[in-house]
Scaffold this motif. Structure first.
Motif, short mmCIF file in Angstrom:
data_model
loop_
_atom_site.label_atom_id
_atom_site.label_comp_id
_atom_site.label_asym_id
_atom_site.label_seq_id
_atom_site.Cartn_x
_atom_site.Cartn_y
_atom_site.Cartn_z
N CYS A 1 32.09 85.94 35.23
CA CYS A 1 32.55 86.62 36.27
C CYS A 1 31.65 86.08 37.58
CB CYS A 1 32.83 88.03 36.42
SG CYS A 1 34.13 88.09 35.29
N LEU B 1 31.01 88.08 29.45
CA LEU B 1 32.09 88.27 30.52
C LEU B 1 31.63 88.23 31.92
CD1 LEU B 1 35.12 88.46 31.39
CD2 LEU B 1 34.90 90.81 30.89
N SER B 2 30.39 89.06 32.20
CA SER B 2 29.89 89.58 33.43
C SER B 2 29.26 88.04 33.74
CB SER B 2 28.55 90.55 33.19
OG SER B 2 27.84 90.44 34.54
N THR C 1 32.08 82.46 38.72
CA THR C 1 33.03 82.19 39.26
C THR C 1 33.14 82.69 40.85
OG1 THR C 1 34.56 82.34 37.39
CG2 THR C 1 35.55 82.66 39.21
#
Length: 113
Positions: free
Chosen positions: A78, A74-75, A81
């Motif tokens: 993110c 997830l890190s 993005t």
């Protein structure tokens, strides 16, 4: 009929981009033609539109597709993005991120240059 997201090599990706992007359901009705050039491991895409802008000339849309490794956490997703929306490492400090994440983001920008 569709873009191959995991081609075996860069030449197949170039072929896939060149044949998939011009499809009407991808580009829509306002483009005349496009071409894709491979530059290193990245791609330069030039799209000629049908929107006339004085003197009978149509504006071109230029796209620079840069290949980037993206992690699966997830890190990492993110960070990818966020990095896609910033112009450089100097903008990272304006985000007010936790110091550890800010440091990782600045380091990631340094690896891209």
């Amino acid at each position: 009929d569709s873009l191959d997201l995991h081609p075996v090599n860069d030449d197949l990706l170039l072929l896939s981009l060149s044949t998939s992007l011009p499809l009407p359901h991808v580009m829509g009705p306002v483009y005349r033609y496009l071409w894709v050039d491979k530059i290193g491991h990245s791609f330069f895409i030039n799209i000629a539109t049908q929107n006339e802008e004085g003197w009978g000339r149509s504006p071109h849309v230029l796209v620079w597709a840069i290949r980037r490794k993206v992690g699966h956490t997830l890190s990492a997703l993110c960070m990818n993005t966020i990095m896609g929306r910033l112009r450089g490492a100097e903008e990272v400090k304006k985000l007010g991120l936790p110091k550890t994440l800010e440091k990782d983001m600045i380091e990631a920008f340094g690896k891209e240059s």
